[in-house]
Design an enzyme around this catalytic site. Structure first.
Site, PDB file in Angstrom:
ATOM      1  N   CYS A   4     -56.828 -64.554 -24.768  1.00 57.55           N
ATOM      2  CA  CYS A   4     -57.310 -64.348 -26.553  1.00 57.55           C
ATOM      3  C   CYS A   4     -58.482 -65.434 -26.823  1.00 57.55           C
ATOM      4  CB  CYS A   4     -56.512 -64.085 -27.578  1.00 57.55           C
ATOM      5  SG  CYS A   4     -54.988 -63.245 -27.173  1.00 57.55           S
ATOM      6  N   CYS A  33     -41.812 -72.969 -35.579  1.00 57.45           N
ATOM      7  CA  CYS A  33     -42.376 -72.233 -34.589  1.00 57.45           C
ATOM      8  C   CYS A  33     -42.306 -73.095 -33.047  1.00 57.45           C
ATOM      9  CB  CYS A  33     -43.782 -72.057 -34.909  1.00 57.45           C
ATOM     10  SG  CYS A  33     -45.048 -71.197 -34.151  1.00 57.45           S
ATOM     11  N   SER A  49     -49.379 -58.653 -32.810  1.00 62.70           N
ATOM     12  CA  SER A  49     -50.636 -59.335 -33.137  1.00 62.70           C
ATOM     13  C   SER A  49     -51.384 -58.401 -32.812  1.00 62.70           C
ATOM     14  CB  SER A  49     -50.726 -61.004 -32.727  1.00 62.70           C
ATOM     15  OG  SER A  49     -50.293 -61.608 -32.502  1.00 62.70           O
ATOM     16  N   LEU A  50     -51.921 -57.423 -33.950  1.00 64.08           N
ATOM     17  CA  LEU A  50     -53.174 -56.214 -33.984  1.00 64.08           C
ATOM     18  C   LEU A  50     -54.055 -56.871 -34.218  1.00 64.08           C
ATOM     19  CD1 LEU A  50     -52.873 -53.614 -33.649  1.00 64.08           C
ATOM     20  CD2 LEU A  50     -53.034 -52.685 -36.073  1.00 64.08           C
ATOM     21  N   HIS A  51     -54.852 -57.271 -35.386  1.00 61.47           N
ATOM     22  CA  HIS A  51     -56.294 -57.535 -35.649  1.00 61.47           C
ATOM     23  C   HIS A  51     -57.334 -57.268 -35.158  1.00 61.47           C
ATOM     24  CE1 HIS A  51     -53.869 -61.360 -35.375  1.00 61.47           C
ATOM     25  NE2 HIS A  51     -53.892 -62.104 -34.020  1.00 61.47           N
ATOM     26  N   CYS A 106     -51.978 -70.827 -36.084  1.00 61.88           N
ATOM     27  CA  CYS A 106     -51.846 -69.668 -35.666  1.00 61.88           C
ATOM     28  C   CYS A 106     -53.329 -70.101 -34.650  1.00 61.88           C
ATOM     29  CB  CYS A 106     -51.739 -68.683 -36.134  1.00 61.88           C
ATOM     30  SG  CYS A 106     -50.643 -67.758 -36.561  1.00 61.88           S
ATOM     31  N   GLU A 120     -46.851 -78.157 -27.864  1.00 56.96           N
ATOM     32  CA  GLU A 120     -46.176 -77.864 -29.052  1.00 56.96           C
ATOM     33  C   GLU A 120     -45.419 -77.177 -29.704  1.00 56.96           C
ATOM     34  OE1 GLU A 120     -50.708 -77.824 -30.442  1.00 56.96           O
ATOM     35  OE2 GLU A 120     -51.682 -79.246 -29.459  1.00 56.96           O
ATOM     36  N   CYS A 162     -51.196 -70.489 -21.334  1.00 51.20           N
ATOM     37  CA  CYS A 162     -50.935 -68.769 -21.506  1.00 51.20           C
ATOM     38  C   CYS A 162     -51.569 -67.901 -21.149  1.00 51.20           C
ATOM     39  CB  CYS A 162     -51.445 -67.939 -23.294  1.00 51.20           C
ATOM     40  SG  CYS A 162     -51.268 -66.614 -23.796  1.00 51.20           S
ATOM     41  N   CYS A 185     -58.483 -67.583 -29.884  1.00 49.63           N
ATOM     42  CA  CYS A 185     -57.209 -68.741 -29.436  1.00 49.63           C
ATOM     43  C   CYS A 185     -57.381 -69.920 -28.857  1.00 49.63           C
ATOM     44  CB  CYS A 185     -55.656 -67.814 -28.893  1.00 49.63           C
ATOM     45  SG  CYS A 185     -54.657 -68.898 -28.834  1.00 49.63           S
ATOM     46  N   GLY A 219     -48.078 -69.118 -25.972  1.00 56.49           N
ATOM     47  CA  GLY A 219     -47.265 -68.608 -24.721  1.00 56.49           C
ATOM     48  C   GLY A 219     -47.624 -67.203 -25.828  1.00 56.49           C
ATOM     49  N   GLU A 220     -47.100 -65.985 -24.715  1.00 53.95           N
ATOM     50  CA  GLU A 220     -46.464 -64.702 -24.835  1.00 53.95           C
ATOM     51  C   GLU A 220     -45.285 -64.845 -24.827  1.00 53.95           C
ATOM     52  OE1 GLU A 220     -47.549 -61.831 -26.537  1.00 53.95           O
ATOM     53  OE2 GLU A 220     -45.651 -61.578 -25.997  1.00 53.95           O
TER      54      GLU A 220
HETATM   55  S1  SF4 Z   1     -53.012 -65.559 -28.984  1.00 54.43           S
HETATM   56 FE1  SF4 Z   1     -51.443 -65.666 -27.875  1.00 54.43          FE
HETATM   57  S2  SF4 Z   1     -51.137 -64.319 -26.308  1.00 54.43           S
HETATM   58 FE2  SF4 Z   1     -53.381 -64.920 -27.131  1.00 54.43          FE
HETATM   59  S3  SF4 Z   1     -53.819 -66.769 -25.703  1.00 54.43           S
HETATM   60 FE3  SF4 Z   1     -53.148 -67.431 -27.680  1.00 54.43          FE
HETATM   61  S4  SF4 Z   1     -50.500 -67.633 -27.264  1.00 54.43           S
HETATM   62 FE4  SF4 Z   1     -52.210 -66.049 -25.629  1.00 54.43          FE
END
Ligand code: SF4
Length: 329
Positions: free
Chosen positions: A105, A94, A206-208, A323, A81, A101, A108, A151-152
């Protein structure tokens, strides 16, 4: 569309022919070789068969409502996407860097998919090309590009940087480096490498959470890349580049949105070039978003603590394109 393959097919064509084709692909952003009227008919027909330009995608949403999501099908049938957002007459794309990924997380949707593979540089570039074509019909172009999709990005570092180099080049879409942002959960090797890159790219973390126990629950890879290690890597990055760094903080109801959390965040954000971007959680099932009052109170505590803070309006919730919501479906 595969630019390298097109180059190979062109073989020993004269240089001006390459330039004509580059212009057609990246300035006129043609989606069919027949539109490249300055090329000889035989060449157009050959390229139409050997290097088709189609980028298969389904679109969801409408840019007039603020955002559109495209579900692209890759050559091996996997799906990714990518999202186009419009804010204040600026268009931000984006892009995804991986299919799924590996980092899982807990907030996510992409993480829940597991990991399929890294995207190639060409597959990353094609996401931008898709939106450049889309915007052409609106007589507009891409203003900003953010790596905040699936993804990262730092786990696919080389292909991400190759794609950026290409998209930044004058002969292609010519997106300014300062308009390109990479968002990472804090893979410190990536932060260190990015500090050495020649472009003035933007880094977002991305701290959170401000405590390792909570952050490790939200972002399991925090066990490897703790908050302390990330802050150290960011400080080194700032020393090397002199550039601002954005810390993304997603507010989740009753998880990380208390007054104490806000004060801890204000304490952690000690450097002048640190910026905080607050984002209200986009519900994906497990957690809830705080109320507007709670978000504003959290923001005020940061302001009182002299932190540079912005509150991002979340676009695309209605189409699952915000996000942490990209699922490839
Ligand atoms: S927030 Fe980013 S790093 Fe974490 S699982 Fe989702 S895509 Fe991967």
């Amino acid at each position: 569309m595969d630019w390298l393959k097109i180059k190979t097919i062109l073989g020993d064509q004269p240089k001006f022919r390459y330039q004509q084709i580059e212009r057609a692909l990246f300035k006129e952003v043609i989606s069919d070789w027949q539109e490249a009227s300055n090329l000889p008919k035989e060449l157009r027909e050959k390229l139409a068969v050997t290097a088709p330009l189609d980028l298969p995608a389904e679109f969801v949403g409408s840019i007039s409502q603020g955002s559109v999501k495209a579900l692209m099908t890759l050559a091996d049938g996997l799906k990714i996407e990518t999202v186009l957002m419009k804010l204040n007459d600026r268009y931000t794309v984006c892009v995804s860097s991986q299919v799924g990924c590996p980092l899982g997380c807990s907030f996510c949707a992409t993480g829940s998919l597991g990991f399929k593979r890294n995207l190639t540089d060409q597959e990353i570039i094609n996401q931008a090309i898709l939106w450049a074509r889309y915007l052409k019909s609106k007589s507009a172009a891409i203003d900003n590009l953010v790596f905040m999709g699936m993804g990262e990005p730092f786990l696919n570092y080389d292909n991400v940087m190759k794609a950026i180099k290409f998209l930044n080049s004058q002969a292609s879409l010519n997106i300014g480096a300062r308009k390109i942002s990479i968002s990472s959960v804090g893979v410190t090797e990536g932060i260190k490498k990015m500090a050495k890159e020649p472009w003035q790219l933007n880094l977002a973390i991305s701290l959170h959470a401000t405590r390792d126990d909570l952050r490790s629950e939200l972002i399991p890879t925090n066990k490897k890349y703790s908050i302390k290690k990330i802050i150290q890597a960011v400080d080194d990055y700032i020393e090397e580049t002199g550039r601002k760094v954005m810390f993304e903080y997603m507010l989740i109801k009753d998880v990380n949105d208390s007054d104490e959390d806000a004060k801890a965040l204000a304490n952690l954000m000690h450097a002048p070039l640190y910026m905080v971007n607050l984002i209200a959680y986009n519900p994906t099932g497990k957690f809830k978003a705080p109320t507007s009052d709670r978000i504003l109170r959290f923001k005020q505590i940061l302001i009182d603590g002299r932190v540079n803070v912005t509150l991002r309006r979340s676009l695309g919730q209605d189409i699952s394109a915000a996000c942490g919501q990209l699922l490839g479906k």
